[in-house]
Motif scaffolding. Structure first.
Motif, PDB file in Angstrom:
ATOM      1  N   ILE A  14     -22.230 -31.536  14.351  1.00 54.63           N
ATOM      2  CA  ILE A  14     -21.725 -30.522  15.278  1.00 54.63           C
ATOM      3  C   ILE A  14     -22.719 -29.377  15.410  1.00 54.63           C
ATOM      4  N   ALA A  15     -23.306 -28.962  14.292  1.00 54.17           N
ATOM      5  CA  ALA A  15     -24.260 -27.844  14.324  1.00 54.17           C
ATOM      6  C   ALA A  15     -25.504 -28.183  15.125  1.00 54.17           C
ATOM      7  N   VAL A  16     -26.101 -29.354  14.841  1.00 55.64           N
ATOM      8  CA  VAL A  16     -27.365 -29.698  15.504  1.00 55.64           C
ATOM      9  C   VAL A  16     -27.161 -30.031  16.974  1.00 55.64           C
ATOM     10  N   ALA A  17     -25.959 -30.463  17.348  1.00 59.11           N
ATOM     11  CA  ALA A  17     -25.701 -30.777  18.757  1.00 59.11           C
ATOM     12  C   ALA A  17     -25.979 -29.581  19.659  1.00 59.11           C
ATOM     13  N   ASN A  18     -25.761 -28.385  19.128  1.00 60.34           N
ATOM     14  CA  ASN A  18     -25.970 -27.180  19.934  1.00 60.34           C
ATOM     15  C   ASN A  18     -27.405 -27.023  20.402  1.00 60.34           C
ATOM     16  N   VAL A  19     -28.351 -27.600  19.656  1.00 61.17           N
ATOM     17  CA  VAL A  19     -29.755 -27.499  20.020  1.00 61.17           C
ATOM     18  C   VAL A  19     -30.066 -28.404  21.213  1.00 61.17           C
ATOM     19  N   TYR A  20     -29.234 -29.428  21.414  1.00 60.41           N
ATOM     20  CA  TYR A  20     -29.553 -30.462  22.408  1.00 60.41           C
ATOM     21  C   TYR A  20     -28.603 -30.514  23.602  1.00 60.41           C
ATOM     22  N   VAL A  44     -34.964 -25.546  26.445  1.00 65.08           N
ATOM     23  CA  VAL A  44     -35.104 -26.314  25.212  1.00 65.08           C
ATOM     24  C   VAL A  44     -36.135 -25.660  24.299  1.00 65.08           C
ATOM     25  N   THR A  45     -37.245 -25.215  24.894  1.00 63.88           N
ATOM     26  CA  THR A  45     -38.325 -24.641  24.098  1.00 63.88           C
ATOM     27  C   THR A  45     -37.894 -23.373  23.370  1.00 63.88           C
ATOM     28  N   VAL A  46     -37.165 -22.493  24.040  1.00 59.86           N
ATOM     29  CA  VAL A  46     -36.749 -21.245  23.394  1.00 59.86           C
ATOM     30  C   VAL A  46     -35.733 -21.534  22.287  1.00 59.86           C
ATOM     31  N   SER A 218     -38.675 -35.638  21.630  1.00 62.47           N
ATOM     32  CA  SER A 218     -38.330 -34.612  22.607  1.00 62.47           C
ATOM     33  C   SER A 218     -38.967 -34.884  23.964  1.00 62.47           C
ATOM     34  N   THR A 219     -40.133 -35.531  23.968  1.00 66.59           N
ATOM     35  CA  THR A 219     -40.775 -35.883  25.235  1.00 66.59           C
ATOM     36  C   THR A 219     -39.849 -36.761  26.070  1.00 66.59           C
ATOM     37  N   LEU A 220     -39.189 -37.712  25.425  1.00 69.26           N
ATOM     38  CA  LEU A 220     -38.246 -38.567  26.156  1.00 69.26           C
ATOM     39  C   LEU A 220     -36.993 -37.802  26.555  1.00 69.26           C
ATOM     40  N   TRP A 221     -36.305 -37.227  25.584  1.00 70.36           N
ATOM     41  CA  TRP A 221     -34.966 -36.718  25.856  1.00 70.36           C
ATOM     42  C   TRP A 221     -34.943 -35.394  26.602  1.00 70.36           C
ATOM     43  N   SER A 222     -36.046 -34.664  26.634  1.00 67.29           N
ATOM     44  CA  SER A 222     -36.084 -33.418  27.398  1.00 67.29           C
ATOM     45  C   SER A 222     -36.422 -33.658  28.859  1.00 67.29           C
TER      46      SER A 222
END
Length: 389
Positions: A14-20, A44-46, A218-222
């Motif tokens: 749940i915590a890490v989901a917030n980053v994505y 995403v970068t910030v 991140s190259t793929l998913w961003s």
């Protein structure tokens, strides 16, 4: 310990989901706030920048303070940051909120160190693998959840619901027996984190490898939302590819068990080869969604296998510095993720999907090189701990 593993796994996810959450929503969030498509990767970068700062300045504190109490406080503050994002009405406020979300989402790594510290050495890899499975699912299902909620109630609902979940975790986190703590001052903690880079060759190699694998990830998913949006897929449909990629979580458990048995080097090398190979399939994404599905599964399996093996192998180097080891390692994860996000979205606008795939493959080759040329374990901990070889 099993219920605790599952609880920590869910909380970490749940915590890490917030980053994505923002990744499948970049175009929509940018349009809502008047930001050009070529620069929406900044969301995403910030977030990753905030995550990197949090890893260095917050996670090491777990070696000095009670980890359980620290985790509860971090979840409360994370909820406040998510609320700020959910109500932001301009780009500046949104970016500030996302940076704060990133900085506080490092509670994920505090949970990894917490679980590892509660586990006997023979089960540490299993525990790290279980929690990492939750992290993988959180990362990948974040896209599916964000897409579905956005189609139903708008992108802001994603962050407001996560705010409520963070408050719930803060209120229900179990208590644990006191753990040994260092007497180092805060400044000394930060300096010792830097010293780990100098003193531990395996930590150094693992950190560099983390940079490469997560830059490729991140190259793929961003950037994948950009060609999929051009094909008129909905947010929910785009998010479903995260669900397909969630098969990567299956690699976490076996990778942890193999590393516990002394096969960490084999795991990282084999998985790095798979990571590079995945881009040969992903390059066909504009013509075949099946290619994207297959490539995403292979990529995510490879990334998570390397990630679990890395963390399982470095923790025994200095068990008394578990938070610093995990936090320092994850700084490189964050740098790689941020670079992959901004570089891929910028490159897509200029060169298209082929350029993105070349970038991802280049990062993957970097991971492979750090795997086959990894320094031999020469630290004092390795000379006295056979399971770390």
């Amino acid at each position: 310990m099993q219920p605790h593993r599952l609880y920590l796994s869910a909380a970490a996810g749940i915590a890490v989901a917030n980053v994505y959450f923002a990744q499948p929503l970049l175009v929509t969030m940018g349009a809502d706030l008047g930001i050009a498509a070529g620069t929406v990767g900044a969301f995403v970068t910030v977030t990753q920048l905030g995550y990197g700062l949090g890893l260095f300045f917050l996670v090491p504190v777990g070696d000095r303070l009670d980890r359980g109490r620290l985790i509860r406080v971090q979840f409360v503050l994370l909820a406040a940051a998510l609320l700020l994002v959910g109500v932001a009405r301009n780009a500046a406020l949104l970016l500030i909120g996302l940076a704060a979300v990133g900085g506080l989402a490092v509670v994920t790594q505090s949970l990894v160190a917490y679980g590892a510290s509660l586990s006997p050495p023979a089960e540490r890899g299993r525990t790290v693998g279980t929690i990492t499975s939750g992290i993988v699912l959180g990362i990948l299902l974040a896209r599916t959840t964000a897409g579905l909620l956005t189609d139903l109630a708008g992108w802001r609902s994603v962050y407001l619901i996560s705010c409520g979940l963070s408050v719930l975790i803060a209120a229900t986190l179990f208590r644990s027996p006191p753990q040994p703590k260092t007497d180092l001052s805060y400044g000394a903690l930060l300096r010792s984190t830097v010293d780990l880079w100098r003193d531990e060759p395996l930590f150094r190699a693992s950190a560099i490898r983390a940079f490469f694998i997560f830059a490729s990830f991140s190259t793929l998913w961003s950037s994948v939302a950009l060609p999929l949006t051009e094909r008129s897929l909905s947010h929910t449909e785009i998010g479903l590819f995260g669900l397909i990629g969630a098969a990567g979580a299956l690699a976490a458990g076996p990778a942890g068990r193999l590393t516990d048995r002394g096969h960490g080097q084999l795991v990282t090398t084999t998985a790095s080869v798979l990571l590079a190979t995945s881009w040969l399939v992903l390059v066909w994404t504009p013509k075949s969604l099946l290619a994207l599905a297959i490539g995403a599964i292979v990529l995510d399996l490879a990334v998570q296998a390397v990630h679990v093996s890395n963390q399982t192998r470095i923790y025994p180097l200095r068990p008394d510095a578990g938070s610093r080891l995990i936090g320092g390692y994850m700084v490189f994860y964050s740098i790689g993720s941020g670079l992959g996000a901004i570089a891929s979205t910028t490159l897509y606008e200029r060169t298209g999907w082929t350029g993105v795939c070349l970038l991802g493959a280049t990062f993957a080759v970097g991971a492979l090189l750090t795997s086959v040329r990894a320094a031999p374990p020469t630290s004092r901990a390795f000379r006295s701990c056979e399971s770390c070889r």
